[in-house]
Design a protein around this motif. Structure first.
Motif, PDB file in Angstrom:
ATOM      1  N   HIS A  13       0.885  -1.452   0.085  1.00 39.87           N
ATOM      2  CA  HIS A  13      -0.117  -0.667  -0.263  1.00 39.87           C
ATOM      3  C   HIS A  13       0.770   1.335  -0.020  1.00 39.87           C
TER       4      HIS A  13
ATOM      5  N   LYS B 233      -3.765   5.100   1.315  1.00 37.31           N
ATOM      6  CA  LYS B 233      -5.298   4.324   1.341  1.00 37.31           C
ATOM      7  C   LYS B 233      -5.270   3.583  -0.034  1.00 37.31           C
TER       8      LYS B 233
ATOM      9  N   GLU C 220     -10.233   2.008   0.523  1.00 37.77           N
ATOM     10  CA  GLU C 220     -11.611   2.266   1.529  1.00 37.77           C
ATOM     11  C   GLU C 220     -11.636   3.770   0.915  1.00 37.77           C
TER      12      GLU C 220
END
Length: 445
Positions: A397, A400, A434
């Motif tokens: 990642h 996000k 998300e």
């Protein structure tokens, strides 16, 4: 600059989400076409050079250095629909276009780039598309709209496509169409302009040559160029290892199809110079209509879990006399579950348009003429080496954003002339797993 474009895109995407997204209560559960928002960051660097510049009537430097950045955002509007927004910016410097006015620098020479206003520019493009899939996923309908702008033209485009899958999705038929409505800004070589205020650095009193400089030039009436295309596709899974596809594309163009700042030099006219730069006898003149037909075939063969062969052939012909053949072979080599190396070779040849001749080979009695070597007879080779990283589980990642894939490719291209080019492209795809902390994106319906 990139940050501003990202914010603008997120605002635009968020607005559409707020307008069209459906709640879970409104739609029964089914597998979504796109599970999460995807964001692609793309960039490329391009370099070319040669000695047959069209702005110099077939002679002069073709050097161009270009850098491009793009962001593509794909948003699932609901289980069936996807909104995609693609914004691109390209900044370049060009020795060829800089010599639209070679006299605004110290030395006027077709092989030396001018430092004037036309030596660099920025191209911008925005494309939006909306795709809908049927409940059984056997029908896919899409529409798109685009707008782009550069120093000498403005373009609007729109189109759509429809695909139908049969035979347990082993067979696919598709049709697509598009319309592009372009407007040229009529920029002529500096020596052919009427207004003295547009002739920066050019002094008619410094002309050298035998006789009087009297070009054949008359200004162009139309600024419009319209392009209409329709295409048909057919793909078939022939076996567990072999897949094929056929494509047919038909294109019609009308309007201003020549480039106003491409010079022409006639063999039956005297030569005139200012400094070391020859003054134009006229500009490129081409017919106002052009019809194109292209047919292509792809065959992909799965050898094993490491090697795949991807082959392609296309035949092209048009009403201006060009006939061309394209053949390519790509071999992806899967060296691990996540890493793949790509090697590819592409061969291309074409005949010249009926109106092409090189520097000082045209006659002033001809109706149409061009010395643009992109329209000449040539054959070319392109070599590609690339690397791809794919993580279907998106374990890594950045903030996000989960990294889905990274791609890098290097291309080398050369013709059987002095022309050659190099391009490096890179892209990284993220999955937004998300929601962003933006109020209207997270607003409940």
């Amino acid at each position: 600059m990139k940050t501003k474009y990202i914010i603008t895109l997120l605002i635009l995407v968020g607005s559409f989400v707020n307008m069209f997204a459906q709640t879970e209560e409104e739609t029964p559960y089914k597998k979504r076409v796109l599970e999460n928002t995807e964001v692609d960051f793309l960039t490329s660097a391009y370099y070319q050079d040669g000695e047959n510049a069209a702005a110099g009537g077939g002679i002069g430097s073709e050097k161009i250095l270009d850098g491009t950045g793009a962001i593509v955002v794909a948003v699932p509007m609901n289980a069936d629909d996807i909104l995609k927004v693609d914004a691109s910016v390209s900044a370049y410097t060009s020795a060829s276009s800089s010599n639209i006015n070679p006299f605004d620098s110290d030395r006027a020479n077709p092989y030396v780039a001018s430092s004037g206003a036309s030596s660099n520019d920025v191209w911008v493009n925005l494309t939006t598309s909306y795709t809908h899939s049927s409940d059984d996923r056997n029908q896919i309908t899409s529409g798109k709209f685009s707008v782009s702008n550069e120093f000498d033209y403005f373009s609007l485009g729109f189109g759509g496509s429809y695909s139908r899958l049969f035979n347990e999705k082993n067979t696919e038929l598709s049709v697509h169409g598009s319309v592009y409505l372009d407007q040229w800004k009529l920029i002529y070589p500096v020596e052919l302009r009427d207004s003295n205020s547009e002739r920066e650095g050019y002094n008619p009193n410094n002309i050298t040559g035998t006789g009087t400089y009297q070009p054949n030039f008359t200004s162009i009436d139309s600024k419009a160029r319209n392009s209409y295309s329709v295409g048909f596709g057919f793909s078939q899974i022939l076996s567990k290892k072999l897949q094929s596809s056929l494509a047919l594309d038909l294109v019609q163009q009308n309007g201003l199809l020549s480039t106003p700042f491409h010079r022409i030099y006639f063999s039956d006219k005297n030569d005139f110079f200012v400094k070391d730069f020859q003054l134009a006898d006229d500009i490129e003149r081409l017919p106002s209509t052009r019809n194109k037909i292209a047919a292509g075939l792809r065959l992909n063969y799965y050898i094993n879990e490491i090697f795949v062969l991807r082959s392609y052939y296309r035949y092209y012909t048009d009403s201006w006399g060009i006939k061309s053949n394209t053949a390519s072979l790509e071999i992806p080599i899967k060296i691990s579950p996540k890493f793949t190396i790509y090697t590819a070779y592409r061969y291309y040849n074409q005949t010249a348009v009926n109106y092409f001749a090189g520097y000082e080979q045209h006659l002033s009695t001809e109706e149409y003429y061009t010395s643009d070597y992109d329209l000449s007879k040539f054959h070319a080779h392109q070599y590609t080496l690339g690397m791809s990283y794919t993580d279907i589980f998106t374990e890594k990642h950045l903030w996000k954003f989960a990294i889905k894939s990274i791609d890098v490719k290097i291309n080398k291209y050369n013709r059987d002339s002095s022309f050659k080019s190099y391009m490096i492209t890179a892209g990284i795809k993220f999955i937004l797993d998300e929601p962003l902390n933006i109020p209207f994106l997270n607003k409940k319906n």
